[in-house]
Design an enzyme around this catalytic site. Structure first.
Site, PDB file in Angstrom:
ATOM      1  CG  HIS A 113      -5.996  -1.754   8.743  1.00  0.00           C
ATOM      2  ND1 HIS A 113      -6.070  -0.485   9.264  1.00  0.00           N
ATOM      3  CD2 HIS A 113      -4.689  -2.097   8.829  1.00  0.00           C
ATOM      4  CE1 HIS A 113      -4.869  -0.088   9.631  1.00  0.00           C
ATOM      5  NE2 HIS A 113      -4.006  -1.046   9.378  1.00  0.00           N
ATOM      6  CG  ASP A 160      -0.313  -0.456   2.508  1.00  0.00           C
ATOM      7  OD1 ASP A 160       0.931  -0.508   2.567  1.00  0.00           O
ATOM      8  OD2 ASP A 160      -1.042  -0.761   3.463  1.00  0.00           O
ATOM      9  CG  ASP A 201      -8.907  -0.775  11.737  1.00  0.00           C
ATOM     10  OD1 ASP A 201      -7.947  -1.513  11.408  1.00  0.00           O
ATOM     11  OD2 ASP A 201      -9.264   0.204  11.046  1.00  0.00           O
ATOM     12  CD  GLU A 219      -8.680   1.628   7.792  1.00  0.00           C
ATOM     13  OE1 GLU A 219      -8.714   0.638   8.554  1.00  0.00           O
ATOM     14  OE2 GLU A 219      -7.992   2.645   8.049  1.00  0.00           O
TER      15      GLU A 219
HETATM   16  C1  F6R Z   1       1.436  -1.575   6.211  1.00  0.00           C
HETATM   17  C2  F6R Z   1       0.034  -1.945   6.267  1.00  0.00           C
HETATM   18  C3  F6R Z   1      -0.769  -1.914   7.509  1.00  0.00           C
HETATM   19  C4  F6R Z   1      -0.008  -2.308   8.764  1.00  0.00           C
HETATM   20  C5  F6R Z   1      -0.908  -2.212   9.988  1.00  0.00           C
HETATM   21  C6  F6R Z   1      -0.158  -2.537  11.260  1.00  0.00           C
HETATM   22  O1  F6R Z   1       1.946  -1.738   4.886  1.00  0.00           O
HETATM   23  O2  F6R Z   1      -0.480  -2.262   5.259  1.00  0.00           O
HETATM   24  O3  F6R Z   1      -1.867  -2.778   7.351  1.00  0.00           O
HETATM   25  O4  F6R Z   1       0.489  -3.609   8.617  1.00  0.00           O
HETATM   26  O5  F6R Z   1      -1.435  -0.940  10.082  1.00  0.00           O
HETATM   27  O6  F6R Z   1       0.800  -1.570  11.473  1.00  0.00           O
HETATM   28  P1  F6R Z   1       1.911  -1.756  12.598  1.00  0.00           P
HETATM   29  O7  F6R Z   1       2.713  -2.934  12.190  1.00  0.00           O
HETATM   30  O8  F6R Z   1       2.716  -0.487  12.547  1.00  0.00           O
HETATM   31  O9  F6R Z   1       1.199  -1.964  13.869  1.00  0.00           O
END
Ligand code: F6R
Length: 260
Positions: free
Chosen positions: A138, A67, A136, A143
């Site tokens: 995702h 992403d 959440d 989301e």
């Molecule tokens: C990152 C991504 C997000 C993260 C998620 C967890 O490329 O796509 O889905 O994996 O927000 O983030 P952290 O690891 O920082 O808790």
């Protein structure tokens, strides 16, 4: 889905790196799906260490980011293209031109999303997709409420995600409202998915994704429909799992030949 519970984030990184090393030995030109955020950093540290030791070779590997924020200026240190370059690509021998990210600055976002899907297909699809999970539920920036069949597209970030990610910016006001993300359908096309989660703040989403119903309210739960998912968590992130003892027993008694 296989669930592996390990003592801490270092061990999580080592096990995920083992899977990547094994894949590259078997298929040197493998396509890796690259996540950002904090969760995969121990994996990238471990891969960089193994590269320095001469244990792992990325010279033919390809990579696709999961992403990208929309609206950050080119080269912004928190753009996911930059994070992947800094934390992974610059530390190993993967060719810069073989590492791709969605174009968050594209004038025509839908066309850029279609082109990204096309580029993944042309590369032969993702062999191993690394994922973290949001508080959440995702994955990528899909989301809650995301279509379980979605492809790469623009998404609006939920406030909880913007607040969670504010730690990487000066203030929550600087966190973009939009991102381009591979869709849930895109992620499901990967041949093997490794999701890593560490820390007590992830316990609820780990429980929902592993043991809850498959539902768009927890987008990561769609992984239950994938035939080859490995969820690697530390004790804190595993603390709400109902079947934790069973997962431990299964992993402890797993035949060696199975690998991950
Ligand atoms: C990152 C991504 C997000 C993260 C998620 C967890 O490329 O796509 O889905 O994996 O927000 O983030 P952290 O690891 O920082 O808790």
């Amino acid at each position: 889905m296989e669930v592996v519970i390990l003592p801490g984030s270092r061990q999580v990184g080592v096990l995920a790196a083992d899977a990547i090393e094994a894949l590259l030995r078997r298929k040197p030109h493998a396509v890796l799906g690259l996540a950002t955020g904090a969760s995969p950093l121990p994996i990238y540290d471990e891969l960089a260490r193994r590269y320095v030791e001469g244990r792992i070779d990325f010279s033919q590997a390809r990579g696709f980011g999961l992403d990208e924020y929309v609206g950050l200026e080119e080269g912004h240190p928190q753009s996911y293209r930059e994070v992947i370059r800094r934390e992974f690509a610059d530390r190993v021998n993967i060719a810069a031109e073989n590492v791709h990210s969605p174009d968050g600055a594209a004038a025509d976002i839908p066309a850029a999303c279609d082109a990204y899907e096309e580029a993944i297909n042309t590369a032969g699809g993702v062999d191993l997709q690394l994922l973290g999970v949001g508080t959440d539920g995702h994955i990528g920036f899909n989301e809650p409420g995301s279509s379980l069949a979605s492809r790469t597209r623009i998404k609006t970030l939920i406030e909880q995600t913007r607040r969670d990610n504010a730690r990487f910016f000066k203030s929550v006001r600087d966190v973009p409202h939009h991102a381009i993300t591979q869709g849930l359908g895109t992620i499901l096309d990967a041949r093997h998915v490794i999701l890593v989660a560490t820390g007590a703040q992830k316990a609820q989403s780990v429980r929902d994704l592993v043991e809850g119903p498959v539902a768009a309210i927890c987008p990561a739960s769609v992984l239950q429909l994938h035939p080859h998912v490995t969820t690697i968590v530390d004790e804190a992130a595993a603390s709400s799992l109902r079947l934790a003892d069973y997962y431990r027993h299964t992993y402890d008694n797993k035949p060696k030949w199975q690998g991950l």
